[in-house]
Scaffold this motif. Structure first.
Motif, PDB file in Angstrom:
ATOM      1  N   SER A 125       1.086 -32.947  48.236  1.00 35.91           N
ATOM      2  CA  SER A 125       2.005 -32.668  49.250  1.00 35.91           C
ATOM      3  C   SER A 125       1.455 -31.672  50.218  1.00 35.91           C
ATOM      4  CB  SER A 125       3.157 -31.930  48.481  1.00 35.91           C
ATOM      5  OG  SER A 125       2.853 -30.772  47.852  1.00 35.91           O
ATOM      6  N   GLU A 126       0.309 -30.895  49.772  1.00 36.37           N
ATOM      7  CA  GLU A 126      -0.275 -30.125  50.676  1.00 36.37           C
ATOM      8  C   GLU A 126      -1.498 -30.613  51.614  1.00 36.37           C
ATOM      9  OE1 GLU A 126       0.383 -26.744  51.350  1.00 36.37           O
ATOM     10  OE2 GLU A 126       2.117 -26.931  50.088  1.00 36.37           O
ATOM     11  N   SER A 127      -1.736 -30.592  52.627  1.00 36.22           N
ATOM     12  CA  SER A 127      -2.650 -31.124  53.459  1.00 36.22           C
ATOM     13  C   SER A 127      -4.146 -30.772  53.258  1.00 36.22           C
ATOM     14  CB  SER A 127      -2.266 -31.155  54.977  1.00 36.22           C
ATOM     15  OG  SER A 127      -2.017 -29.982  55.319  1.00 36.22           O
ATOM     16  N   THR A 128      -4.062 -29.182  52.785  1.00 34.20           N
ATOM     17  CA  THR A 128      -5.363 -28.523  52.952  1.00 34.20           C
ATOM     18  C   THR A 128      -6.012 -28.652  51.331  1.00 34.20           C
ATOM     19  OG1 THR A 128      -4.511 -27.133  54.414  1.00 34.20           O
ATOM     20  CG2 THR A 128      -6.520 -26.419  53.143  1.00 34.20           C
ATOM     21  N   LEU A 129      -7.163 -29.077  51.307  1.00 34.40           N
ATOM     22  CA  LEU A 129      -7.993 -29.089  50.074  1.00 34.40           C
ATOM     23  C   LEU A 129      -8.186 -27.577  49.720  1.00 34.40           C
ATOM     24  CD1 LEU A 129     -10.187 -32.082  50.392  1.00 34.40           C
ATOM     25  CD2 LEU A 129      -8.256 -32.037  48.884  1.00 34.40           C
ATOM     26  N   PRO A 130      -8.455 -27.500  48.394  1.00 33.74           N
ATOM     27  CA  PRO A 130      -8.807 -25.955  47.713  1.00 33.74           C
ATOM     28  C   PRO A 130     -10.221 -25.788  47.991  1.00 33.74           C
ATOM     29  CG  PRO A 130      -8.779 -27.354  45.975  1.00 33.74           C
ATOM     30  CD  PRO A 130      -8.147 -28.285  47.130  1.00 33.74           C
ATOM     31  N   GLU A 131     -10.718 -24.413  48.725  1.00 34.76           N
ATOM     32  CA  GLU A 131     -12.054 -24.240  48.852  1.00 34.76           C
ATOM     33  C   GLU A 131     -12.875 -24.149  47.099  1.00 34.76           C
ATOM     34  OE1 GLU A 131     -13.592 -23.810  51.719  1.00 34.76           O
ATOM     35  OE2 GLU A 131     -11.588 -23.906  52.961  1.00 34.76           O
ATOM     36  N   ARG A 132     -14.306 -24.176  47.490  1.00 30.76           N
ATOM     37  CA  ARG A 132     -14.805 -23.885  46.632  1.00 30.76           C
ATOM     38  C   ARG A 132     -14.958 -22.530  46.012  1.00 30.76           C
ATOM     39  NH1 ARG A 132     -20.575 -22.093  45.451  1.00 30.76           N
ATOM     40  NH2 ARG A 132     -21.403 -23.335  43.400  1.00 30.76           N
ATOM     41  N   GLY A 133     -14.605 -22.469  44.688  1.00 28.27           N
ATOM     42  CA  GLY A 133     -14.361 -20.991  44.169  1.00 28.27           C
ATOM     43  C   GLY A 133     -13.019 -20.741  44.261  1.00 28.27           C
ATOM     44  N   ALA A 134     -11.812 -21.553  44.288  1.00 28.85           N
ATOM     45  CA  ALA A 134     -10.568 -21.542  44.616  1.00 28.85           C
ATOM     46  C   ALA A 134     -10.205 -21.326  43.246  1.00 28.85           C
ATOM     47  CB  ALA A 134      -9.784 -22.539  45.087  1.00 28.85           C
ATOM     48  N   ALA A 135      -8.994 -20.243  42.765  1.00 26.05           N
ATOM     49  CA  ALA A 135      -8.637 -19.835  41.408  1.00 26.05           C
ATOM     50  C   ALA A 135      -7.883 -21.056  40.866  1.00 26.05           C
ATOM     51  CB  ALA A 135      -8.166 -18.635  41.396  1.00 26.05           C
ATOM     52  N   VAL A 136      -8.193 -21.412  39.704  1.00 26.17           N
ATOM     53  CA  VAL A 136      -7.433 -22.184  38.707  1.00 26.17           C
ATOM     54  C   VAL A 136      -6.708 -21.434  37.827  1.00 26.17           C
ATOM     55  CG1 VAL A 136      -7.477 -24.202  37.181  1.00 26.17           C
ATOM     56  CG2 VAL A 136      -9.039 -24.060  38.961  1.00 26.17           C
ATOM     57  N   ARG A 137      -5.245 -21.664  37.769  1.00 24.44           N
ATOM     58  CA  ARG A 137      -4.539 -20.665  36.887  1.00 24.44           C
ATOM     59  C   ARG A 137      -3.572 -21.429  35.876  1.00 24.44           C
ATOM     60  NH1 ARG A 137      -4.502 -15.834  39.692  1.00 24.44           N
ATOM     61  NH2 ARG A 137      -5.237 -15.771  42.057  1.00 24.44           N
ATOM     62  N   ARG A 138      -3.364 -20.611  34.856  1.00 31.57           N
ATOM     63  CA  ARG A 138      -2.611 -21.011  34.000  1.00 31.57           C
ATOM     64  C   ARG A 138      -1.445 -19.895  33.613  1.00 31.57           C
ATOM     65  NH1 ARG A 138      -2.911 -20.936  27.531  1.00 31.57           N
ATOM     66  NH2 ARG A 138      -1.280 -22.419  26.740  1.00 31.57           N
ATOM     67  N   ASP A 139      -0.158 -20.318  33.975  1.00 31.87           N
ATOM     68  CA  ASP A 139       0.943 -19.103  33.672  1.00 31.87           C
ATOM     69  C   ASP A 139       0.572 -17.944  34.728  1.00 31.87           C
ATOM     70  OD1 ASP A 139       2.261 -20.774  31.984  1.00 31.87           O
ATOM     71  OD2 ASP A 139       1.236 -19.920  30.328  1.00 31.87           O
TER      72      ASP A 139
ATOM     73  N   VAL B 131      -6.387 -28.405  26.376  1.00 30.85           N
ATOM     74  CA  VAL B 131      -6.536 -29.476  27.389  1.00 30.85           C
ATOM     75  C   VAL B 131      -5.339 -30.008  27.756  1.00 30.85           C
ATOM     76  CG1 VAL B 131      -8.838 -30.300  26.062  1.00 30.85           C
ATOM     77  CG2 VAL B 131      -6.463 -31.318  25.215  1.00 30.85           C
ATOM     78  N   ASP B 132      -4.250 -29.730  27.300  1.00 32.80           N
ATOM     79  CA  ASP B 132      -2.853 -29.960  28.069  1.00 32.80           C
ATOM     80  C   ASP B 132      -2.304 -28.880  28.602  1.00 32.80           C
ATOM     81  OD1 ASP B 132      -2.367 -28.433  25.796  1.00 32.80           O
ATOM     82  OD2 ASP B 132      -0.963 -29.832  24.912  1.00 32.80           O
ATOM     83  N   ALA B 133      -2.902 -28.021  29.126  1.00 26.94           N
ATOM     84  CA  ALA B 133      -2.335 -26.896  29.785  1.00 26.94           C
ATOM     85  C   ALA B 133      -1.795 -27.243  31.040  1.00 26.94           C
ATOM     86  CB  ALA B 133      -3.443 -25.633  29.730  1.00 26.94           C
ATOM     87  N   ALA B 134      -0.814 -26.605  31.537  1.00 26.00           N
ATOM     88  CA  ALA B 134      -0.343 -26.776  32.764  1.00 26.00           C
ATOM     89  C   ALA B 134      -1.005 -26.073  33.761  1.00 26.00           C
ATOM     90  CB  ALA B 134       1.192 -26.722  32.851  1.00 26.00           C
ATOM     91  N   LEU B 135      -1.699 -26.674  34.795  1.00 25.38           N
ATOM     92  CA  LEU B 135      -2.676 -25.674  35.679  1.00 25.38           C
ATOM     93  C   LEU B 135      -2.029 -25.895  37.152  1.00 25.38           C
ATOM     94  CD1 LEU B 135      -6.035 -26.876  34.420  1.00 25.38           C
ATOM     95  CD2 LEU B 135      -4.619 -24.863  33.794  1.00 25.38           C
ATOM     96  N   THR B 136      -2.429 -24.666  37.746  1.00 29.08           N
ATOM     97  CA  THR B 136      -2.192 -24.649  39.333  1.00 29.08           C
ATOM     98  C   THR B 136      -3.374 -24.156  40.021  1.00 29.08           C
ATOM     99  OG1 THR B 136      -1.453 -22.205  39.357  1.00 29.08           O
ATOM    100  CG2 THR B 136       0.173 -23.942  39.090  1.00 29.08           C
ATOM    101  N   VAL B 137      -3.696 -24.637  41.368  1.00 31.74           N
ATOM    102  CA  VAL B 137      -4.840 -24.164  42.211  1.00 31.74           C
ATOM    103  C   VAL B 137      -4.503 -23.476  43.345  1.00 31.74           C
ATOM    104  CG1 VAL B 137      -6.798 -24.992  43.200  1.00 31.74           C
ATOM    105  CG2 VAL B 137      -6.245 -26.119  41.165  1.00 31.74           C
ATOM    106  N   ASP B 138      -5.174 -22.304  43.783  1.00 32.53           N
ATOM    107  CA  ASP B 138      -4.835 -21.514  44.831  1.00 32.53           C
ATOM    108  C   ASP B 138      -5.286 -22.220  46.023  1.00 32.53           C
ATOM    109  OD1 ASP B 138      -3.949 -19.602  43.133  1.00 32.53           O
ATOM    110  OD2 ASP B 138      -5.263 -18.194  43.639  1.00 32.53           O
ATOM    111  N   VAL B 139      -4.556 -22.565  47.175  1.00 31.55           N
ATOM    112  CA  VAL B 139      -4.851 -23.421  48.236  1.00 31.55           C
ATOM    113  C   VAL B 139      -4.083 -22.416  49.301  1.00 31.55           C
ATOM    114  CG1 VAL B 139      -4.748 -25.488  49.666  1.00 31.55           C
ATOM    115  CG2 VAL B 139      -4.987 -25.557  47.156  1.00 31.55           C
ATOM    116  N   GLU B 140      -4.957 -21.839  50.128  1.00 27.25           N
ATOM    117  CA  GLU B 140      -4.514 -20.951  51.212  1.00 27.25           C
ATOM    118  C   GLU B 140      -3.474 -19.619  50.474  1.00 27.25           C
ATOM    119  OE1 GLU B 140      -3.196 -23.392  54.471  1.00 27.25           O
ATOM    120  OE2 GLU B 140      -5.572 -23.675  55.082  1.00 27.25           O
ATOM    121  N   ASP B 141      -2.392 -19.788  50.973  1.00 25.84           N
ATOM    122  CA  ASP B 141      -1.422 -18.916  50.472  1.00 25.84           C
ATOM    123  C   ASP B 141      -0.328 -19.579  49.416  1.00 25.84           C
ATOM    124  OD1 ASP B 141      -2.341 -16.902  51.966  1.00 25.84           O
ATOM    125  OD2 ASP B 141      -1.193 -17.659  53.851  1.00 25.84           O
ATOM    126  N   VAL B 142      -0.496 -20.620  48.982  1.00 25.02           N
ATOM    127  CA  VAL B 142       0.294 -21.262  47.760  1.00 25.02           C
ATOM    128  C   VAL B 142      -0.522 -21.603  46.767  1.00 25.02           C
ATOM    129  CG1 VAL B 142       1.666 -22.303  49.626  1.00 25.02           C
ATOM    130  CG2 VAL B 142       0.011 -23.631  48.858  1.00 25.02           C
TER     131      VAL B 142
END
Length: 370
Positions: A282-296, A326-337
């Motif tokens: 849904s976001e048009s921008t890809l994450p940058e190299r080094g963008a944080a991957v988060r769990r909770d 391996v089944d953790a729900a993850l998010t990635v920082d892309v700009e401000d979201v």
């Protein structure tokens, strides 16, 4: 050398920092590369040539790969490690019987060449930059048949990517079958600068289809193929990105970092592991190299490479802490979201001191798309 300059006359060409990014349609260029009908000038690569009678035994003694008996025209790759087994440099290798040709990421070339020059001692070896002699063009072997590779010693200089096969002395951690990289046929040809000009003229006239590095890298990411400019940082071990498949020979003998490589593989586990991420589109921008991957909300890893694939949509490679489920729900920082990211295991948490890793059937992209 301005290797992308000849392509400035190609309709739609977008060139940034002397690298052809795309020719107006990155998705179509991916399809053409995958079909074997397009070529990609790889201005983000550089070439180091190593002359001299001792070149192969010398490189064998310094690097992770067994090179002493490399035959003319045979393709392989190597890693140079620090004493703690962390990756410092990486190169694709093809030898023509007189010279070893190393294809490297351009940002790594100066540092690698300087290191090689310091390590010559009294051996009969002479490393040098070959950027004034050859350029790198990539694509499927069918597409490269339209080029005339350089062959100064009578052997065409074509490097055929061994990924994802497990080469002699290597070891694969990814527990999927078929491996997604099996769908990618990739090779890189070293061509003279005159041949590069000819290819540019054919492309400008419409007689040759081109693709940029954006398309080439998207196919790489989808194949889970590690690269120095993406997956290597100051902590990177070859185990964590499954690079043991093609770049490490586990029984070749001593080299710098070998003790750590053996200990982690036989007795321990790498502290991080690489995963593939399917990103929320849904976001048009890809994450940058080094963008944080988060769990909770807590950072558990970073993105190493990201791309928009013509079949899979937005995808990425990332390294996570080994203990992330391996089944953790993850998010990635892309700009401000923060966007949702579905994890697909490449290197399992128990990689290393593991025997008989079970193979998990993986649906092909075509099957998933139907």
């Amino acid at each position: 050398m301005a290797h992308a300059a000849p392509f400035s006359a190609v309709p739609g060409a977008v060139i940034v920092d002397d690298v052809l990014q795309h020719v107006g349609n990155p998705m179509g260029e991916q399809r053409a590369l995958a079909r074997g009908t397009a070529l990609a000038p790889l201005g983000d690569r550089a070439v180091i040539a190593v002359d001299g009678e001792d070149r192969l035994t010398w490189l064998d003694s310094l690097t992770s790969q067994a090179l002493a008996r490399l035959t003319p025209g045979e393709s392989t790759e190597l890693l140079l490690l620090d004493p703690q087994g962390r990756i410092e440099h990486a190169a694709a290798v093809v030898d023509d019987g007189e010279t070893a040709w190393l294809i490297v990421d351009r940002a790594d070339a100066e540092g690698l060449l300087a290191w090689l020059l310091r390590m010559r001692f009294r051996l009969r070896v002479q490393p040098r930059s070959a950027d004034a002699e050859v350029a790198v063009v990539g694509g499927a072997p069918d597409a490269l048949a339209r080029t005339s590779p350089a062959s100064p010693a009578g052997v065409p200089l074509i490097w055929r990517d061994p990924w994802p096969a497990i080469t002699v002395g290597g070891y694969g951690y990814a527990a999927v079958d078929p491996h997604p990289g099996a769908e990618r046929r990739w090779a890189e040809a070293l061509v003279s600068l005159e041949e590069l000009d000819r290819l540019a003229q054919d492309a400008a006239s419409g007689a040759l289809d081109l693709a940029g590095v954006v398309a080439a890298d998207a196919l790489r990411v989808a194949a889970w193929r590690p690269r120095w400019s993406g997956e290597v940082d100051e902590r990177a071990l070859p185990h964590e990105s499954d690079w043991m498949r093609t770049a490490v020979h586990l029984s070749k003998g001593c080299y710098r970092g070998q003790e750590t490589v053996a200990k982690v593989h036989n007795l321990g586990h790498p502290p991080r592991r690489m995963v593939a991420l399917q990103l929320d589109g849904s976001e048009s921008t890809l994450p940058e190299r080094g963008a944080a991957v988060r769990r909770d909300g807590d950072e558990v890893g970073v993105v190493t490479s990201a791309a928009r694939h013509f079949e899979e949509g937005p995808i990425a490679l990332a390294v996570l802490r080994r203990g992330v489920p391996v089944d953790a729900a993850l998010t990635v920082d892309v700009e401000d979201v923060r966007i949702a990211a579905a994890q697909e295991v490449i290197v399992p948490p128990d990689a290393g001191a593991t025997a008989n890793v079970p193979r998990i059937t993986r649906l092909s992209r075509r099957a998933r798309a139907t």
